[in-house]
Write an enzyme that holds these catalytic residues in place. Structure first.
Site, short mmCIF file in Angstrom:
data_model
loop_
_atom_site.label_atom_id
_atom_site.label_comp_id
_atom_site.label_asym_id
_atom_site.label_seq_id
_atom_site.Cartn_x
_atom_site.Cartn_y
_atom_site.Cartn_z
N THR A 179 0.92 -1.23 0.11
CA THR A 179 0.05 0.00 -0.03
C THR A 179 0.93 1.12 0.10
O THR A 179 0.69 2.08 -0.87
CB THR A 179 -1.08 0.06 1.12
N ASN A 209 -6.34 -9.84 -7.04
CA ASN A 209 -6.46 -10.58 -5.80
C ASN A 209 -7.77 -11.12 -5.35
O ASN A 209 -7.77 -12.16 -4.57
CB ASN A 209 -6.15 -9.40 -4.43
N GLN A 268 0.23 -10.19 -6.14
CA GLN A 268 -0.34 -11.58 -6.40
C GLN A 268 0.47 -12.22 -7.06
O GLN A 268 0.42 -13.62 -7.28
CB GLN A 268 -1.64 -11.38 -6.38
N SER A 312 4.47 -7.05 -1.87
CA SER A 312 4.54 -7.19 -0.35
C SER A 312 4.91 -8.55 0.19
O SER A 312 4.37 -9.60 -0.43
CB SER A 312 2.88 -7.02 0.05
N HIS A 316 4.34 -10.50 2.63
CA HIS A 316 3.60 -11.44 3.22
C HIS A 316 2.90 -12.51 2.21
O HIS A 316 2.18 -13.19 2.51
CB HIS A 316 2.76 -11.01 4.30
N THR A 335 13.64 4.43 9.86
CA THR A 335 14.60 3.66 10.23
C THR A 335 13.92 1.91 9.57
O THR A 335 12.83 1.40 9.98
CB THR A 335 14.80 3.31 11.96
N CYS A 381 -9.18 -6.88 2.69
CA CYS A 381 -8.96 -5.38 2.89
C CYS A 381 -10.41 -4.66 2.95
O CYS A 381 -10.62 -3.70 3.65
CB CYS A 381 -8.12 -4.75 2.05
#
Length: 358
Positions: A73, A140, A168, A184, A186, A222, A304
């Protein structure tokens, strides 16, 4: 429990978890240094970050750089807002809200329509003022695979950047020659909370978040060596296992299609990632089905948007009625799903649907 929600998130690969442990740090450890610090511990952390950057970049097109972000995102926001300029963003009607909502917030939007099979119509008619074209590689919700090389060429012909949401598809497909690619960790067996934006060499991008510019002056904050190391390990593993993972998914898909033969498939069967089975039974009470099958983790749509109460905008875009969209479920499977799990889940789901008189 049986987990069939791979589009929402994937199980963390043991190899990714192992790569993270060193950099979680703690008293007496040398693995908690700030990668921006000039001392030895900081340089060690920086080395881990740069190794992961190379691992992530290995599955991207040649000739670009990887900018780590907090997830896809953020990466998509950086791409859409950071390209800036006058004009509208052209994006498909089945994009994730991270693209659609951000594009609308950033200015004008041109909507690229899709067919009833969930494939984007390859046309730039009426997009004369487009400053950016954004098309998702693999959807997705319904898993359809878009004609990405053609869209990349269309964007090039118009002289505007092409943004690919590859959340995806990364680690499963060869990625298109886009100008910007968001991913992403995950979604390919890495940890949550870390993603990346790949930027083609020569593409101008402005900072949209100030505060230090740790990532090439484009992203402040960071960096987490642990999350980044996990992402890198997951990326490397996905590259090594891509063919084996695809073969495993094809086997599961073929069996699932047999077991759910009396359900209607949403979206194209051919132009699709076969780890996504989005199906419907007219008149199905999905809330009741999920309650009756609470030991099976599956979805009624995008994770989502699952709490919105609205029918899926993706299913609506391919022509389904509100009732048809609300009678649809999504089963997602992959590397760690077994054939036995697919068969047991199908038996329970089919029995629960039949108990509704369907």
């Amino acid at each position: 429990m049986i987990y069939l929600d791979y589009q929402a998130t994937t199980p963390l690969a043991p190899e990714a978890r192992e790569a993270m442990l060193r950099w979680l740090g703690g008293p007496g450890s040398d693995g908690f240094g700030n990668p921006s610090s000039p001392h030895r511990m900081g340089r060690m952390a920086r080395a881990a970050v740069e190794l992961a950057r190379e691992q992530v970049a290995a599955l991207m097109p040649a000739g670009g750089r990887v900018i780590f972000t907090g997830g896809a995102t953020e990466a998509l926001n950086l791409a859409i807002r950071g390209t800036g300029g006058e004009g509208a963003v052209a994006c498909s009607s089945i994009e994730h809200s991270a693209v659609g909502d951000t594009a609308r917030a950033a200015g004008a939007v041109h909507v690229i329509r899709v067919t009833d099979e969930g494939l984007s119509a390859l046309s730039c008619d009426g997009f004369e003022d487009a400053r950016l074209i954004a098309v998702m590689h693999v959807n997705n919700e319904i898993g359809t695979v878009q004609p990405m090389e053609e869209w990349a060429q269309a964007a090039q012909d118009k002289g505007v950047p092409f943004l690919c949401d590859a959340v995806q598809s990364y680690g499963r497909f060869e990625l298109p020659k886009a100008d910007l690619i968001a991913i992403s960790a995950h979604k390919f067996h890495g940890p949550k909370g870390i993603g990346a934006l790949w930027v083609r060499d020569g593409v101008a991008l402005s900072e949209v978040q100030t505060g230090g510019g740790q990532e090439s002056g484009l992203r402040s904050g960071t960096l987490s060596p642990a999350l980044i190391a996990g992402m890198g390990a997951a990326a490397a593993l996905s590259g090594e296992r891509m063919e084996a993972d695809r073969a495993h998914v094809e086997m599961l898909w073929a069996r699932a299609r047999e077991l759910f033969a009396h359900w209607t498939l949403n979206g194209s069967a051919e132009h699709r990632w076969h780890g996504n089975l989005n199906i419907r039974r007219d008149g199905l009470d999905v809330a009741r089905l999920m309650s009756d099958c609470r030991e099976i983790m599956f979805s009624a749509g995008s994770a989502c948007a699952s709490g919105s109460g609205r029918p899926s905008h993706v299913l609506k875009a391919i022509g389904l009625t509100d009732a048809e969209a609300r009678s649809s479920i999504r089963l997602g499977f992959g590397r760690y799903t077994t054939l036995g799990e697919i068969e047991e889940a199908a038996a329970r789901i089919n029995a629960a649907a039949e108990a509704q008189g369907l």
